[in-house]
Design a protein around this motif. Structure first.
Motif, PDB file in Angstrom:
ATOM      1  N   ASN B 319       0.799  -1.226   0.000  1.00  0.00           N
ATOM      2  CA  ASN B 319       0.000   0.000   0.000  1.00  0.00           C
ATOM      3  C   ASN B 319       0.830   1.274   0.000  1.00  0.00           C
ATOM      4  OD1 ASN B 319      -2.590  -1.065  -0.051  1.00  0.00           O
ATOM      5  ND2 ASN B 319      -2.568  -1.481   2.136  1.00  0.00           N
ATOM      6  N   TRP B 320       2.002   1.220   0.614  1.00  0.00           N
ATOM      7  CA  TRP B 320       2.740   2.466   0.834  1.00  0.00           C
ATOM      8  C   TRP B 320       4.160   2.456   0.294  1.00  0.00           C
ATOM      9  CZ3 TRP B 320      -0.528   6.097   2.216  1.00  0.00           C
ATOM     10  CH2 TRP B 320      -1.667   5.735   2.942  1.00  0.00           C
ATOM     11  N   GLY B 321       4.624   1.344  -0.214  1.00  0.00           N
ATOM     12  CA  GLY B 321       5.934   1.328  -0.835  1.00  0.00           C
ATOM     13  C   GLY B 321       7.106   1.247   0.110  1.00  0.00           C
ATOM     14  N   ALA B 322       6.871   0.950   1.369  1.00  0.00           N
ATOM     15  CA  ALA B 322       7.972   0.834   2.319  1.00  0.00           C
ATOM     16  C   ALA B 322       7.575  -0.187   3.383  1.00  0.00           C
ATOM     17  CB  ALA B 322       8.260   2.175   2.986  1.00  0.00           C
ATOM     18  N   PHE B 323       8.557  -0.826   3.988  1.00  0.00           N
ATOM     19  CA  PHE B 323       8.250  -1.737   5.087  1.00  0.00           C
ATOM     20  C   PHE B 323       7.706  -0.939   6.267  1.00  0.00           C
ATOM     21  CE2 PHE B 323      11.826  -4.232   3.088  1.00  0.00           C
ATOM     22  CZ  PHE B 323      11.005  -5.235   2.587  1.00  0.00           C
ATOM     23  N   SER B 324       6.787  -1.542   7.026  1.00  0.00           N
ATOM     24  CA  SER B 324       6.353  -0.842   8.243  1.00  0.00           C
ATOM     25  C   SER B 324       7.008  -1.488   9.448  1.00  0.00           C
ATOM     26  CB  SER B 324       4.832  -0.832   8.375  1.00  0.00           C
ATOM     27  OG  SER B 324       4.342  -2.110   8.670  1.00  0.00           O
ATOM     28  N   CYS B 325       8.298  -1.640   9.325  1.00  0.00           N
ATOM     29  CA  CYS B 325       9.099  -2.107  10.457  1.00  0.00           C
ATOM     30  C   CYS B 325      10.332  -1.241  10.396  1.00  0.00           C
ATOM     31  CB  CYS B 325       9.482  -3.578  10.289  1.00  0.00           C
ATOM     32  SG  CYS B 325      10.718  -4.156  11.467  1.00  0.00           S
ATOM     33  N   SER B 326      10.748  -0.686  11.530  1.00  0.00           N
ATOM     34  CA  SER B 326      11.930   0.162  11.459  1.00  0.00           C
ATOM     35  C   SER B 326      13.150  -0.569  12.016  1.00  0.00           C
ATOM     36  CB  SER B 326      11.691   1.497  12.168  1.00  0.00           C
ATOM     37  OG  SER B 326      11.478   1.292  13.536  1.00  0.00           O
ATOM     38  N   GLY B 327      12.956  -1.834  12.331  1.00  0.00           N
ATOM     39  CA  GLY B 327      14.113  -2.641  12.731  1.00  0.00           C
ATOM     40  C   GLY B 327      14.669  -2.326  14.095  1.00  0.00           C
ATOM     41  N   CYS B 328      13.844  -1.781  14.996  1.00  0.00           N
ATOM     42  CA  CYS B 328      14.366  -1.385  16.310  1.00  0.00           C
ATOM     43  C   CYS B 328      14.682  -2.594  17.177  1.00  0.00           C
ATOM     44  CB  CYS B 328      13.387  -0.467  17.041  1.00  0.00           C
ATOM     45  SG  CYS B 328      11.922  -1.298  17.704  1.00  0.00           S
ATOM     46  N   GLY B 329      14.019  -3.723  16.864  1.00  0.00           N
ATOM     47  CA  GLY B 329      14.324  -4.947  17.592  1.00  0.00           C
ATOM     48  C   GLY B 329      13.657  -5.080  18.950  1.00  0.00           C
TER      49      GLY B 329
END
Lengths: 391, 357
Positions: B319-329
């Protein structure tokens, strides 16, 4: 109006093609792409003091048409809000503003439709005008918006839904099941199932409620012009069928044969019973009623909806089938329609899911990447086949 | 030339005091000693100790509070004619200018992830927008990676600037501040801090070193398609989520999870009235999607985790062209049974046959 659901990828591709990265004419633009030297990782941002200031670089991975992970570089012209006159001497206090990302917006298209204005979470106050006991557990409410101007200007398309609020109990989603030509009130038919519906069932004329509407998409009836339309309603699923069926009957000249198959468990479970005689008599509607098991005095069909449908054997050649009912009925009715050689794009249904926001954010009514509240509730079977099976 | 400033380590409280001017709320990481020590963002007051550690809980609440009032409602009677009753509904959308100080690049990217559905979808969320418009993000770049973070898998990095207005990088004796948006520029220009250009090369060195400290990232560009293809493979999802407790800690600690519920609190329509609340919700709970009829599209924890992972790595990207995870862990480090979202994504990428209908 057809639901325009282009594939997300095609959309994105055309978008990226039509939107060249527009960088303001500031020096150092090239340095944006220059990675801080760490050879193994090419996708990291360049961070240099001479990088354009007027831009916000977005470097999320973008899944391109060809499936390539790429850097999405967005350059945005500086948009700094002017601090309000009363702001005083420290401009930084107010002037901080978020530069919107370029190329923004969803990669899937939401078809145009009537929608609420202003704060989408704020219901319009309304008053219950009439309560009709349809069956043992279904009531129909007619509500009038308290703001006379809002009531007058309220418009919606058949199939759109509303969030009906009982303050203190909460909100639930129901189709507006009066035809749009009905301008005096909004009608919702509600089966008692949970807390909010129980509270709705306790309402009496004069009680105050809230309405957020119209939400969602609607039946693509414009694209059905010249075709036969075969409606199938199961139980409370008759509610959305009622609105679109009455809407089409008002413009009968534009359509071919209009048929209805309406089924319920028993005769006592048939909502809109006071209208059935009229529907059966109308020359412009071929109406068939059915119940699951024989019942004394029942003069109509007996059998499960898919079986009765097969028996009726509608001609699929120039026909759209529109169905609504519980998930199990939809499943078997679609199978029956496929057996009758209805093409997936000529099978239309409207879905229900648990919803909260109704505006595509809160995250529970999604089927894969589509949200029933904004991409639906009306879908063709073809569209649903392209989505994950999560009904 | 981008605006840069230099602040000494001792000068940080002074910087916070400056940021707090004009009624701004400055959220700083504060250490909370307890059985399990944590670091949370709190509004800074003069003299309050703070830390520059990565916070246990991301600063998401700055734009999306855990609980907020959407509306208050009450009924009033016409004194002339008590039969006449009307409802009053107040939405009272307001926001305090807020600075998030020393969040990490993953947290800042979290704001960018939230911005898309909340601001760029078919409806803009007015409550979110009010807060977002008043938000300034000062991000401390990370000096190194850690064993649970994976920002560089998902398009970010220890020095990523998406979602930030100012980047802060530790150098000898203090921090170089670099404005990366007009808002950040204006903010830095208003400080009385010295120019940071001279020390900027040191900051660049530190940023390079941060990148160099990371383990190489696997290529996960095919994750959206792979996950979509695995949707109907219940066996895969059951295997991946066998030990999940459905506790929802992963959603609570996530800077990009944004599902919410709406509930009414207090009396119904009375003269006292009540309020309609929005609160964070948790897609790991079976009640999340359960309908009043009892039907539940995500009745199994496997289906719920499938939704969570697919949303972050497949459907949101669609839907938005980017992962919705920022990898903060944080979902990894806070999981009571050590589930690792990275492992699920990698397992999906390595899965041999895609679908088992």
């Amino acid at each position: 109006m057809a639901t325009k659901k282009t594939s997300g990828k095609t959309k994105a591709a055309s978008k990226s093609a039509s939107k060249p990265v527009s960088k303001p004419a500031v020096t150092g633009a090239a340095s944006q792409k220059q990675a801080v030297p760490a050879p193994a990782r090419e996708t990291q941002p360049a961070l240099r003091p001479d990088a354009e200031l007027a831009t916000r670089e977005v470097h999320s991975p973008v899944i391109r048409e060809e499936g390539e992970l790429a850097l999405k570089e967005s350059a945005v012209p500086a948009t700094v809000e002017t601090p309000s006159a009363a702001a005083g001497p420290a401009p930084a206090a107010q002037a901080v503003t978020r530069a919107p990302a370029a190329g923004k917006g969803m990669r899937r298209e939401i078809s145009p439709r009537p929608k609420p204005q202003g704060n989408p979470y704020k219901p319009m106050p309304a008053t219950v005008a009439e309560v009709i006991q349809e069956t043992g557990n279904i009531k129909t409410l007619r509500v009038i918006l308290d703001d006379a101007e809002a009531m007058r200007s309220f418009s919606y398309e058949p199939g759109q839904v509303g969030q009906l609020s009982v303050f203190g109990a909460g909100e639930s989603t129901f189709v507006i099941n009066s035809p749009p030509s009905q301008k005096d009130y909004l009608q919702f038919s509600v089966m008692q199932a949970g807390e909010v519906t129980a509270a709705i069932h306790r309402l009496s004329p004069g009680d105050k409620v809230g309405v957020r509407a119209p939400l969602g998409n609607y039946f693509p009836y414009e694209s059905w012009k010249g075709k036969d339309v075969f409606f199938v309603g199961g139980g409370i699923g008759m509610a959305p069928i009622r609105t679109i069926m009455l809407h089409l009957l008002e413009r009968k000249a534009d359509y071919g044969k209009i048929s209805l198959l309406y089924g319920a468990r028993t005769p006592r479970d048939m909502a809109f019973s006071y209208e059935l005689d009229d529907w059966l008599r109308r020359p412009d509607l071929d109406c068939t009623l059915c119940i699951d098991a024989p019942s004394e005095g029942w003069e109509h069909k007996v059998g499960l909806i898919p079986n009765v449908l097969l028996e009726l054997n509608p001609d699929p050649s120039n026909c759209v089938a529109v169905l609504c009912g519980p998930p199990i009925m939809i499943k078997f009715t679609v199978q029956a329609l496929e057996k009758l050689h209805f093409a997936p794009e000529n099978i239309v249904t409207t879905l229900e899911k648990r919803m909260k926001c109704g505006i595509g954010i809160c995250g529970r009514c999604n089927i894969g990447g589509r949200y029933v509240c904004v991409d639906g509730p009306v879908f063709t079977w073809k569209e649903l086949q392209e989505l994950p099976p999560e009904l | 030339m981008s605006i840069t400033r230099f602040v000494t380590s001792d000068g940080l409280p002074g910087l916070l005091a400056f940021l707090s001017q004009n009624g701004r709320r400055v959220l700083v990481p504060v250490e909370k000693p307890a059985n399990k020590r944590s670091v949370v963002f709190e509004a800074w007051k003069q003299g309050q100790p703070f830390t520059l550690e990565k916070a246990t809980v991301p600063p998401k609440a700055a734009v999306l509070p855990q609980c907020e009032t959407l509306l208050t409602y009450k009924k009033s009677k016409d004194p002339e004619n008590p039969e006449r009753v009307s409802i009053s509904l107040e939405d009272g959308i307001k926001a305090q200018p807020t600075v998030v100080f020393a969040c990490r690049p993953c947290d800042a990217r979290g704001f960018a992830v939230l911005d898309r559905p909340y601001l760029e979808g078919p409806f803009a969320d007015p409550y979110y927008k009010a807060r977002r418009d008043q938000l300034t993000v000062l991000t401390l770049t990370c000096a190194s990676g850690c064993n649970t973070c994976f920002c560089h898998w998902v398009g970010g990095g220890p020095t990523s600037l998406e979602g930030s207005d100012v980047l802060m990088t530790e150098v000898e004796g203090g921090y170089v501040l670099q404005a990366v948006t007009p808002g950040g520029e204006e903010l830095l220009a208003a400080t009385d801090l010295p120019d940071g250009a001279e020390r900027f090369p040191q900051a660049e060195e530190a940023r390079k070193a941060a990148w160099a400290s990371l383990e190489p990232a696997p290529n996960i560009k095919d994750a959206p398609q792979k996950l979509a293809a695995l949707f109907s493979n219940t066996e895969f999802w059951q295997k991946q989520t066998d030990r999940c407790l459905s506790c929802g800690a992963c959603t609570y600690f996530c800077p990009t999870c944004y599902c919410f519920s709406i509930t009414d609190e207090g009396e119904g329509l009375s003269e006292k009235g009540g309020r309609r609340l929005r609160s964070w919700d948790n897609c790991m709970s079976s009640l999340f999607t359960r309908e009043a009829s009892g039907h539940n599209p995500r009745a199994l924890k496997a289906f719920r985790m499938r939704n969570r992972v697919s949303h972050k790595f497949s459907t949101y990207p669609e839907n938005w062209g980017a992962f919705s995870c920022s990898g903060c862990g944080r979902c990894i480090s806070n999981c009571p049974v050590c589930l690792d979202i990275r492992a699920i994504v990698l397992a999906a990428l390595n899965a041999k046959q895609a679908t088992a209908e």
